[in-house]
Design a protein around this motif. Sequence first.
Motif, mmCIF file in Angstrom:
data_model
loop_
_atom_site.group_PDB
_atom_site.id
_atom_site.type_symbol
_atom_site.label_atom_id
_atom_site.label_comp_id
_atom_site.label_asym_id
_atom_site.label_seq_id
_atom_site.Cartn_x
_atom_site.Cartn_y
_atom_site.Cartn_z
ATOM 1 N N VAL A 90 0.840 -1.206 0.000
ATOM 2 C CA VAL A 90 0.000 0.000 0.000
ATOM 3 C C VAL A 90 0.871 1.251 0.000
ATOM 4 O O VAL A 90 2.013 1.236 0.466
ATOM 5 C CB VAL A 90 -0.945 0.075 1.222
ATOM 6 C CG1 VAL A 90 -2.035 -0.962 1.155
ATOM 7 C CG2 VAL A 90 -0.170 0.003 2.527
ATOM 8 N N HIS A 91 0.289 2.307 -0.513
ATOM 9 C CA HIS A 91 0.951 3.611 -0.475
ATOM 10 C C HIS A 91 0.786 4.232 0.906
ATOM 11 O O HIS A 91 1.695 4.870 1.431
ATOM 12 C CB HIS A 91 0.306 4.507 -1.543
ATOM 13 C CG HIS A 91 0.922 5.849 -1.679
ATOM 14 N ND1 HIS A 91 2.036 6.092 -2.451
ATOM 15 C CD2 HIS A 91 0.593 7.040 -1.128
ATOM 16 C CE1 HIS A 91 2.358 7.371 -2.380
ATOM 17 N NE2 HIS A 91 1.497 7.975 -1.578
ATOM 18 N N GLY A 92 -0.394 4.035 1.474
ATOM 19 C CA GLY A 92 -0.682 4.638 2.769
ATOM 20 C C GLY A 92 -1.518 3.725 3.641
ATOM 21 O O GLY A 92 -2.158 2.790 3.155
ATOM 22 N N ALA A 93 -1.495 4.011 4.946
ATOM 23 C CA ALA A 93 -2.292 3.259 5.911
ATOM 24 C C ALA A 93 -3.073 4.276 6.736
ATOM 25 O O ALA A 93 -2.483 5.058 7.491
ATOM 26 C CB ALA A 93 -1.382 2.422 6.809
ATOM 27 N N ALA A 94 -4.402 4.259 6.556
ATOM 28 C CA ALA A 94 -5.244 5.241 7.256
ATOM 29 C C ALA A 94 -5.566 4.748 8.657
ATOM 30 O O ALA A 94 -5.948 3.595 8.847
ATOM 31 C CB ALA A 94 -6.521 5.475 6.459
ATOM 32 N N VAL A 95 -5.399 5.638 9.624
ATOM 33 C CA VAL A 95 -5.571 5.271 11.029
ATOM 34 C C VAL A 95 -6.469 6.309 11.708
ATOM 35 O O VAL A 95 -6.203 7.510 11.610
ATOM 36 C CB VAL A 95 -4.198 5.244 11.742
ATOM 37 C CG1 VAL A 95 -4.361 4.877 13.216
ATOM 38 C CG2 VAL A 95 -3.241 4.268 11.054
ATOM 39 N N VAL A 96 -7.497 5.811 12.385
ATOM 40 C CA VAL A 96 -8.361 6.728 13.140
ATOM 41 C C VAL A 96 -8.162 6.478 14.637
ATOM 42 O O VAL A 96 -7.410 7.184 15.321
ATOM 43 C CB VAL A 96 -9.853 6.581 12.766
ATOM 44 C CG1 VAL A 96 -10.660 7.718 13.390
ATOM 45 C CG2 VAL A 96 -10.055 6.550 11.255
ATOM 46 N N SER A 97 -8.826 5.434 15.170
ATOM 47 C CA SER A 97 -8.883 5.283 16.627
ATOM 48 C C SER A 97 -7.543 4.922 17.260
ATOM 49 O O SER A 97 -7.256 5.343 18.386
ATOM 50 C CB SER A 97 -9.941 4.248 17.005
ATOM 51 O OG SER A 97 -9.730 3.036 16.323
#
Length: 218
Positions: A185-192
């Motif tokens: 992946v190009h990016g890893a989205a993280v919220v919590s």
Amino acid sequence: MNVPPRPLLPPGPYLLCDDTVLPDMPLVAKAERLLAGGARVVQLRMKRTPIREALEAARAVVALCRSAGAVCLLNDRVDLALLSDAHGVHVGDEDLPARDARVLLGPGRLVGVTVRDELGAREALEAGADYVGVGPVFGTTTKAVPAPVLGLEGLARVVRGSPLPVVGIGGVGLSNVASVAATGVHGAAVVSDALLAQDIAERVRLLAGAFERGRVGG
Ligand SMILES: Cc1ncc(COP(=O)(O)OP(=O)(O)O)c(N)n1
Ligand SMILES: Cc1ncsc1CCOP(=O)(O)O
Ligand SMILES: [Mg+2]
């Protein structure tokens, strides 16, 4: 007329500054902590903030990101992205179509689109998107997502078949971000995982280090 070039989406952790997780902390305080940890991409996701307050928050968060040299994307709202001079938007099935977001934003801003598979990624490219958000990678309680969990293998399959950079989202955190990065992946989205950490800035630093170590060839 010269059009300023579209910003590139920096690779690595992609942090969401979200009003549904840790709702009592102001969005600007969240953004300050994410940026203090070195966040290079911040998506401002406002699902329950009244519109005038949302515009004020967008202007403040975009200004903070710009000062820190980070890219700031608005979730859902093309109007707020334009009014706050954000770097772009992220849209999904319940938002304006990517093609129309591109028309409104012009060539100088980023458009990210939620897709579920490789075909969706090819359609997103056709529509003028710059990257695709793909998930849920793992189970998450942050959002009820109307799609099955992909797992690492499902994510890797989409990465292989996508003509656009892929950002994985859903249940991504310190314990698994290296294996998410290893899918290519190009990016890893993280919220919590970031917003609920005791020290948000430190968590962002740790996420970046782990992503880098897991990265293909990293
Ligand atoms: C990077 C990234 N990928 C996917 C999403 C989800 O967007 P969407 O499907 O529009 O859902 P909401 O976030 O609007 O609830 C995202 N926000 N970011
Ligand atoms: C907005 C969104 N879209 C797919 S999963 C998700 C939420 C991800 O949140 P978390 O990182 O807390 O699992
Ligand atoms: Mg949306």
